[in-house]
Motif scaffolding. Structure first.
Motif, PDB file in Angstrom:
ATOM      1  N   UNK A   1       0.839  -1.195   0.000  1.00 46.79           N
ATOM      2  CA  UNK A   1       0.000   0.000   0.000  1.00 46.79           C
ATOM      3  C   UNK A   1       0.869   1.238   0.000  1.00 46.79           C
ATOM      4  N   UNK A   2       0.547   2.186  -0.852  1.00 49.26           N
ATOM      5  CA  UNK A   2       1.239   3.468  -0.930  1.00 49.26           C
ATOM      6  C   UNK A   2       0.205   4.583  -0.851  1.00 49.26           C
ATOM      7  N   UNK A   3       0.631   5.742  -0.354  1.00 49.64           N
ATOM      8  CA  UNK A   3      -0.223   6.915  -0.284  1.00 49.64           C
ATOM      9  C   UNK A   3       0.480   8.072  -0.974  1.00 49.64           C
ATOM     10  N   UNK A   4      -0.201   8.711  -1.911  1.00 42.61           N
ATOM     11  CA  UNK A   4       0.278   9.956  -2.514  1.00 42.61           C
ATOM     12  C   UNK A   4      -0.329  11.090  -1.707  1.00 42.61           C
ATOM     13  N   UNK A   5       0.490  11.742  -0.880  1.00 38.89           N
ATOM     14  CA  UNK A   5      -0.032  12.737   0.055  1.00 38.89           C
ATOM     15  C   UNK A   5      -0.189  14.122  -0.556  1.00 38.89           C
ATOM     16  N   UNK A   6       0.114  14.263  -1.854  1.00 42.25           N
ATOM     17  CA  UNK A   6      -0.029  15.588  -2.464  1.00 42.25           C
ATOM     18  C   UNK A   6      -0.048  15.450  -3.981  1.00 42.25           C
ATOM     19  N   UNK A   7      -1.225  15.626  -4.569  1.00 44.45           N
ATOM     20  CA  UNK A   7      -1.335  15.621  -6.024  1.00 44.45           C
ATOM     21  C   UNK A   7      -2.421  16.603  -6.444  1.00 44.45           C
ATOM     22  N   UNK A   8      -2.472  16.854  -7.749  1.00 44.62           N
ATOM     23  CA  UNK A   8      -3.459  17.780  -8.316  1.00 44.62           C
ATOM     24  C   UNK A   8      -4.195  17.069  -9.449  1.00 44.62           C
ATOM     25  N   UNK A   9      -4.861  15.989  -9.115  1.00 52.23           N
ATOM     26  CA  UNK A   9      -5.472  15.136 -10.126  1.00 52.23           C
ATOM     27  C   UNK A   9      -6.692  15.773 -10.786  1.00 52.23           C
ATOM     28  N   UNK A  10      -7.189  16.875 -10.238  1.00 51.88           N
ATOM     29  CA  UNK A  10      -8.311  17.558 -10.882  1.00 51.88           C
ATOM     30  C   UNK A  10      -7.843  18.655 -11.842  1.00 51.88           C
ATOM     31  N   UNK A  11      -6.543  18.827 -12.015  1.00 49.46           N
ATOM     32  CA  UNK A  11      -6.035  19.830 -12.952  1.00 49.46           C
ATOM     33  C   UNK A  11      -6.318  19.423 -14.395  1.00 49.46           C
ATOM     34  N   UNK A  12      -6.289  20.403 -15.282  1.00 49.84           N
ATOM     35  CA  UNK A  12      -6.642  20.179 -16.692  1.00 49.84           C
ATOM     36  C   UNK A  12      -5.817  19.098 -17.392  1.00 49.84           C
ATOM     37  N   UNK A  13      -4.521  18.945 -17.097  1.00 55.44           N
ATOM     38  CA  UNK A  13      -3.763  17.900 -17.812  1.00 55.44           C
ATOM     39  C   UNK A  13      -4.329  16.495 -17.659  1.00 55.44           C
ATOM     40  N   UNK A  14      -5.237  16.293 -16.695  1.00 57.65           N
ATOM     41  CA  UNK A  14      -5.824  14.964 -16.497  1.00 57.65           C
ATOM     42  C   UNK A  14      -7.237  14.844 -17.060  1.00 57.65           C
ATOM     43  N   UNK A  15      -7.723  15.891 -17.696  1.00 59.80           N
ATOM     44  CA  UNK A  15      -9.117  15.869 -18.146  1.00 59.80           C
ATOM     45  C   UNK A  15      -9.404  14.707 -19.102  1.00 59.80           C
ATOM     46  N   UNK A  16      -8.434  14.322 -19.908  1.00 60.11           N
ATOM     47  CA  UNK A  16      -8.688  13.297 -20.927  1.00 60.11           C
ATOM     48  C   UNK A  16      -8.638  11.875 -20.379  1.00 60.11           C
ATOM     49  N   UNK A  17      -7.944  11.661 -19.250  1.00 56.09           N
ATOM     50  CA  UNK A  17      -7.770  10.278 -18.795  1.00 56.09           C
ATOM     51  C   UNK A  17      -7.725  10.150 -17.277  1.00 56.09           C
ATOM     52  N   UNK A  18      -8.494  10.974 -16.591  1.00 60.52           N
ATOM     53  CA  UNK A  18      -8.451  10.978 -15.115  1.00 60.52           C
ATOM     54  C   UNK A  18      -8.796   9.608 -14.541  1.00 60.52           C
ATOM     55  N   UNK A  19      -9.830   8.976 -15.063  1.00 56.82           N
ATOM     56  CA  UNK A  19     -10.229   7.672 -14.528  1.00 56.82           C
ATOM     57  C   UNK A  19      -9.194   6.601 -14.842  1.00 56.82           C
ATOM     58  N   UNK A  20      -8.532   6.723 -15.971  1.00 56.83           N
ATOM     59  CA  UNK A  20      -7.452   5.781 -16.272  1.00 56.83           C
ATOM     60  C   UNK A  20      -6.301   5.950 -15.288  1.00 56.83           C
TER      61      UNK A  20
END
Length: 272
Positions: A1-20
């Motif tokens: 198990x790993x935890x990413x304690x800081x990301x910006x997954x709602x930023x525009x660069x992820x709009x095309x494949x956020x769920x992937x």
């Protein structure tokens, strides 16, 4: 198990494949992510994403020093009101001081940092601290925040996100608060001083992060970062500290769980 304690997954660069990206986290063993907020415009997207991924994505709220409005008092009031609408915030952040590009608004940066950190202490939440070319200025403020927290029966706690200070500055920060050091892709860069800091503070003071879409680790440097790459940072940290990947995962996840007051059994039983 790993935890990413800081990301910006709602930023525009992820709009095309956020769920992937979420699915790749599953395959990489990343069980939880903390989605950092930079200003009031990001609150709704972050909340919508986290609410659609319960047990996996956790929201924060805050004003990044580079995202300050002209009227920081009014901007903070917007944040304060939005905060009061929900009771499941993981942290106040991303907040801090950044003097890399602009030194003209230091007083305003200090003011909005103070307002937000006081909110975090009052609500007994950790902070996600962005500090760039400003560790001396932050260290000067820490005695006040320690007094403020002690007067309210709290502990001063948080993550020094993407830590870029010295070992001596890390020691000084730990004099005043219960801080963890966010280690991400910069650990893998050729001229990085982060490995020295990681060895100095020790694994018990480290959490993993990506800051995605920024600061991708080698071999992806120069391209979009994503939370699944937390596993690459874990591998690099394991090699630097001379321990196994599993040990890195175990201890950094424990550190994150303690900071955010998660039950470890809940992390282990995550749908991811």
């Amino acid at each position: 198990m790993l935890v990413d304690t800081h990301c910006h997954l709602t930023d525009k660069p992820f709009d095309a494949d956020r769920e992937s990206c979420v699915e790749r986290c599953l395959r990489a063993g990343v069980s939880r992510i903390v989605v950092a907020c930079c200003d009031e415009t990001e609150i709704s997207p972050i909340r919508n994403f986290c609410e659609s991924h319960p047990g996996f994505a956790f929201p924060t709220i805050g004003i990044h020093p580079e995202n300050m409005a002209a009227d920081v008092e009014a901007q903070f009031e917007t944040i304060r009101k939005a905060y009061a609408c929900h009771n499941d915030w993981a942290a106040i952040g991303e907040i801090g001081i950044d003097l890399h590009w602009d030194k003209t608004r230091l007083d305003e940066q200090k003011r909005v940092l103070t307002l937000q950190w006081q909110l975090a202490i009052d609500e007994d939440l950790p902070v996600l601290l962005h500090v760039r070319d400003a560790m001396p200025q932050l260290l000067d403020m820490l005695p006040y925040f320690k007094r403020y927290s002690e007067e309210r029966g709290r502990r001063l706690r948080g993550i020094l996100h993407c830590y870029s200070g010295t070992c001596d500055e890390a020691d000084e920060a730990l004099r005043w608060g219960d801080f963890l050091f966010g280690i991400g892709g910069t650990l893998t860069y050729k001229k990085s001083l982060v490995p020295d800091v990681a060895r100095h503070v020790g694994l018990d003071r480290i959490v993993l992060e990506t800051d995605s879409p920024y600061l991708a680790p080698i071999p992806h440097r120069g391209h979009r970062n994503e939370p699944s790459y937390t596993a690459l940072t874990a591998d690099a940290l394991a090699a630097i500290l001379g321990v196994s990947h599993d040990k890195i995962a175990q201890v950094t996840t424990q550190n994150a769980a303690k900071l955010f007051r998660w039950e470890l059994k809940d992390v282990k039983n995550s749908v991811f």
